[in-house]
Design a protein around this motif. Structure first.
Motif, PDB file in Angstrom:
ATOM      1  N   LYS A  84       0.818  -1.216   0.000  1.00 39.79           N
ATOM      2  CA  LYS A  84       0.000   0.000   0.000  1.00 39.79           C
ATOM      3  C   LYS A  84       0.857   1.275   0.000  1.00 39.79           C
ATOM      4  CE  LYS A  84      -3.867  -2.365   0.769  1.00 39.79           C
ATOM      5  NZ  LYS A  84      -3.499  -3.673   0.335  1.00 39.79           N
ATOM      6  N   LYS A  85       1.931   1.276   0.778  1.00 34.65           N
ATOM      7  CA  LYS A  85       2.725   2.493   0.953  1.00 34.65           C
ATOM      8  C   LYS A  85       4.148   2.406   0.404  1.00 34.65           C
ATOM      9  CE  LYS A  85      -0.181   5.050   3.272  1.00 34.65           C
ATOM     10  NZ  LYS A  85      -0.590   6.367   2.845  1.00 34.65           N
ATOM     11  N   LEU A  86       4.750   1.228   0.440  1.00 34.87           N
ATOM     12  CA  LEU A  86       6.148   1.108   0.041  1.00 34.87           C
ATOM     13  C   LEU A  86       6.285   0.989  -1.477  1.00 34.87           C
ATOM     14  CD1 LEU A  86       7.584  -1.352   2.709  1.00 34.87           C
ATOM     15  CD2 LEU A  86       7.710   1.129   2.669  1.00 34.87           C
ATOM     16  N   ASN A  87       7.337   1.637  -2.001  1.00 35.68           N
ATOM     17  CA  ASN A  87       7.622   1.499  -3.416  1.00 35.68           C
ATOM     18  C   ASN A  87       8.709   0.444  -3.621  1.00 35.68           C
ATOM     19  OD1 ASN A  87       9.842   2.865  -2.518  1.00 35.68           O
ATOM     20  ND2 ASN A  87       9.504   4.685  -3.760  1.00 35.68           N
ATOM     21  N   LEU A  88       9.054   0.186  -4.871  1.00 37.25           N
ATOM     22  CA  LEU A  88       9.960  -0.896  -5.217  1.00 37.25           C
ATOM     23  C   LEU A  88      11.341  -0.782  -4.562  1.00 37.25           C
ATOM     24  CD1 LEU A  88      10.419  -3.474  -6.863  1.00 37.25           C
ATOM     25  CD2 LEU A  88      11.041  -2.017  -8.792  1.00 37.25           C
ATOM     26  N   PRO A  89      12.002   0.395  -4.570  1.00 39.77           N
ATOM     27  CA  PRO A  89      13.330   0.451  -3.932  1.00 39.77           C
ATOM     28  C   PRO A  89      13.315   0.126  -2.441  1.00 39.77           C
ATOM     29  CG  PRO A  89      13.025   2.360  -5.347  1.00 39.77           C
ATOM     30  CD  PRO A  89      11.725   1.644  -5.291  1.00 39.77           C
ATOM     31  N   PHE A  90      12.295   0.562  -1.736  1.00 39.25           N
ATOM     32  CA  PHE A  90      12.220   0.261  -0.306  1.00 39.25           C
ATOM     33  C   PHE A  90      11.972  -1.225  -0.053  1.00 39.25           C
ATOM     34  CE2 PHE A  90      11.497   4.842   0.242  1.00 39.25           C
ATOM     35  CZ  PHE A  90      12.429   5.074   1.240  1.00 39.25           C
ATOM     36  N   VAL A  91      11.158  -1.840  -0.905  1.00 36.61           N
ATOM     37  CA  VAL A  91      10.901  -3.278  -0.752  1.00 36.61           C
ATOM     38  C   VAL A  91      12.183  -4.063  -0.999  1.00 36.61           C
ATOM     39  CG1 VAL A  91       9.653  -5.232  -1.750  1.00 36.61           C
ATOM     40  CG2 VAL A  91       8.446  -3.114  -1.264  1.00 36.61           C
ATOM     41  N   ILE A  92      12.919  -3.695  -2.049  1.00 35.03           N
ATOM     42  CA  ILE A  92      14.191  -4.365  -2.330  1.00 35.03           C
ATOM     43  C   ILE A  92      15.170  -4.152  -1.185  1.00 35.03           C
ATOM     44  CG2 ILE A  92      16.195  -4.397  -3.870  1.00 35.03           C
ATOM     45  CD1 ILE A  92      14.291  -3.710  -6.159  1.00 35.03           C
ATOM     46  N   LEU A  93      15.216  -2.953  -0.646  1.00 37.56           N
ATOM     47  CA  LEU A  93      16.103  -2.649   0.478  1.00 37.56           C
ATOM     48  C   LEU A  93      15.777  -3.487   1.705  1.00 37.56           C
ATOM     49  CD1 LEU A  93      18.326  -0.720   1.712  1.00 37.56           C
ATOM     50  CD2 LEU A  93      16.404   0.666   2.476  1.00 37.56           C
ATOM     51  N   ILE A  94      14.514  -3.571   2.051  1.00 39.59           N
ATOM     52  CA  ILE A  94      14.109  -4.322   3.244  1.00 39.59           C
ATOM     53  C   ILE A  94      14.377  -5.814   3.060  1.00 39.59           C
ATOM     54  CG2 ILE A  94      12.124  -5.008   4.642  1.00 39.59           C
ATOM     55  CD1 ILE A  94      10.985  -2.180   4.127  1.00 39.59           C
ATOM     56  N   ILE A  95      13.987  -6.361   1.916  1.00 34.76           N
ATOM     57  CA  ILE A  95      14.185  -7.790   1.684  1.00 34.76           C
ATOM     58  C   ILE A  95      15.664  -8.131   1.678  1.00 34.76           C
ATOM     59  CG2 ILE A  95      13.943  -9.629  -0.040  1.00 34.76           C
ATOM     60  CD1 ILE A  95      11.205  -8.447  -0.709  1.00 34.76           C
ATOM     61  N   SER A  96      16.480  -7.319   1.001  1.00 36.25           N
ATOM     62  CA  SER A  96      17.922  -7.582   0.948  1.00 36.25           C
ATOM     63  C   SER A  96      18.554  -7.491   2.325  1.00 36.25           C
ATOM     64  CB  SER A  96      18.598  -6.604  -0.009  1.00 36.25           C
ATOM     65  OG  SER A  96      18.092  -6.745  -1.304  1.00 36.25           O
ATOM     66  N   SER A  97      18.169  -6.504   3.093  1.00 33.83           N
ATOM     67  CA  SER A  97      18.722  -6.353   4.442  1.00 33.83           C
ATOM     68  C   SER A  97      18.362  -7.529   5.335  1.00 33.83           C
ATOM     69  CB  SER A  97      18.219  -5.052   5.080  1.00 33.83           C
ATOM     70  OG  SER A  97      18.593  -3.948   4.314  1.00 33.83           O
ATOM     71  N   VAL A  98      17.130  -7.981   5.234  1.00 36.18           N
ATOM     72  CA  VAL A  98      16.684  -9.079   6.086  1.00 36.18           C
ATOM     73  C   VAL A  98      17.372 -10.389   5.707  1.00 36.18           C
ATOM     74  CG1 VAL A  98      14.680 -10.493   6.697  1.00 36.18           C
ATOM     75  CG2 VAL A  98      14.491  -8.020   6.702  1.00 36.18           C
ATOM     76  N   ILE A  99      17.510 -10.672   4.404  1.00 35.04           N
ATOM     77  CA  ILE A  99      18.146 -11.936   4.045  1.00 35.04           C
ATOM     78  C   ILE A  99      19.630 -11.927   4.384  1.00 35.04           C
ATOM     79  CG2 ILE A  99      16.436 -12.517   2.300  1.00 35.04           C
ATOM     80  CD1 ILE A  99      18.487 -11.861   0.154  1.00 35.04           C
ATOM     81  N   ILE A 100      20.274 -10.770   4.290  1.00 32.06           N
ATOM     82  CA  ILE A 100      21.679 -10.692   4.712  1.00 32.06           C
ATOM     83  C   ILE A 100      21.785 -10.890   6.223  1.00 32.06           C
ATOM     84  CG2 ILE A 100      23.626  -9.114   4.989  1.00 32.06           C
ATOM     85  CD1 ILE A 100      23.027  -8.049   2.217  1.00 32.06           C
ATOM     86  N   ALA A 101      20.870 -10.288   6.967  1.00 31.45           N
ATOM     87  CA  ALA A 101      20.898 -10.451   8.424  1.00 31.45           C
ATOM     88  C   ALA A 101      20.675 -11.907   8.825  1.00 31.45           C
ATOM     89  CB  ALA A 101      19.833  -9.555   9.057  1.00 31.45           C
TER      90      ALA A 101
END
Length: 111
Positions: A84-101
């Motif tokens: 609803k609120k997040l755009n593509l760069p933020f989604v990629i950022l969150i997913i990438s950060s979480v999988i690295i963590a």
């Protein structure tokens, strides 16, 4: 605020899916290279996930710096059904950060 939390929770769910497949590929590579050494298999799985996550972080960073490269999505309506609120760069950022963590946590636990 509720929509942001829902989007972030959906990103966390997606990050689990994006973690499993590269980890399995890396585990197969580790199995081929090191035989049945379980520690090396898990490390190789984490390495492949970290490489994928770093690529995602680079893509997100480029899209934040060069905003003119990010045009509206072709399937914007479908995107808005999931986020609803997040755009593509933020989604990629969150997913990438979480999988690295997750990869670093698993790698830290086994060592």
């Amino acid at each position: 605020m509720k929509e942001y939390i829902e989007d972030i929770l959906y990103c966390l769910k997606l990050s689990i899916y994006f973690f499993i497949i590269p980890f399995a590929i890396g585990a197969i590579i580790g199995l081929i290279l090191h035989g049945r050494d379980m520690m090396q298999i898990i490390i190789w799985g984490c390495r492949v996930v970290q490489y994928l996550g770093c690529t995602g972080l680079a893509l997100a960073g480029i899209s934040f710096v060069k905003t003119d490269l990010m045009r509206p999505l072709n399937y914007q309506r479908e995107w808005e059904t999931y986020f609803k609120k997040l755009n593509l760069p933020f989604v990629i950022l969150i997913i990438s950060s979480v999988i690295i963590a997750i990869a670093f946590i698993i790698q830290d636990i086994i060592r």
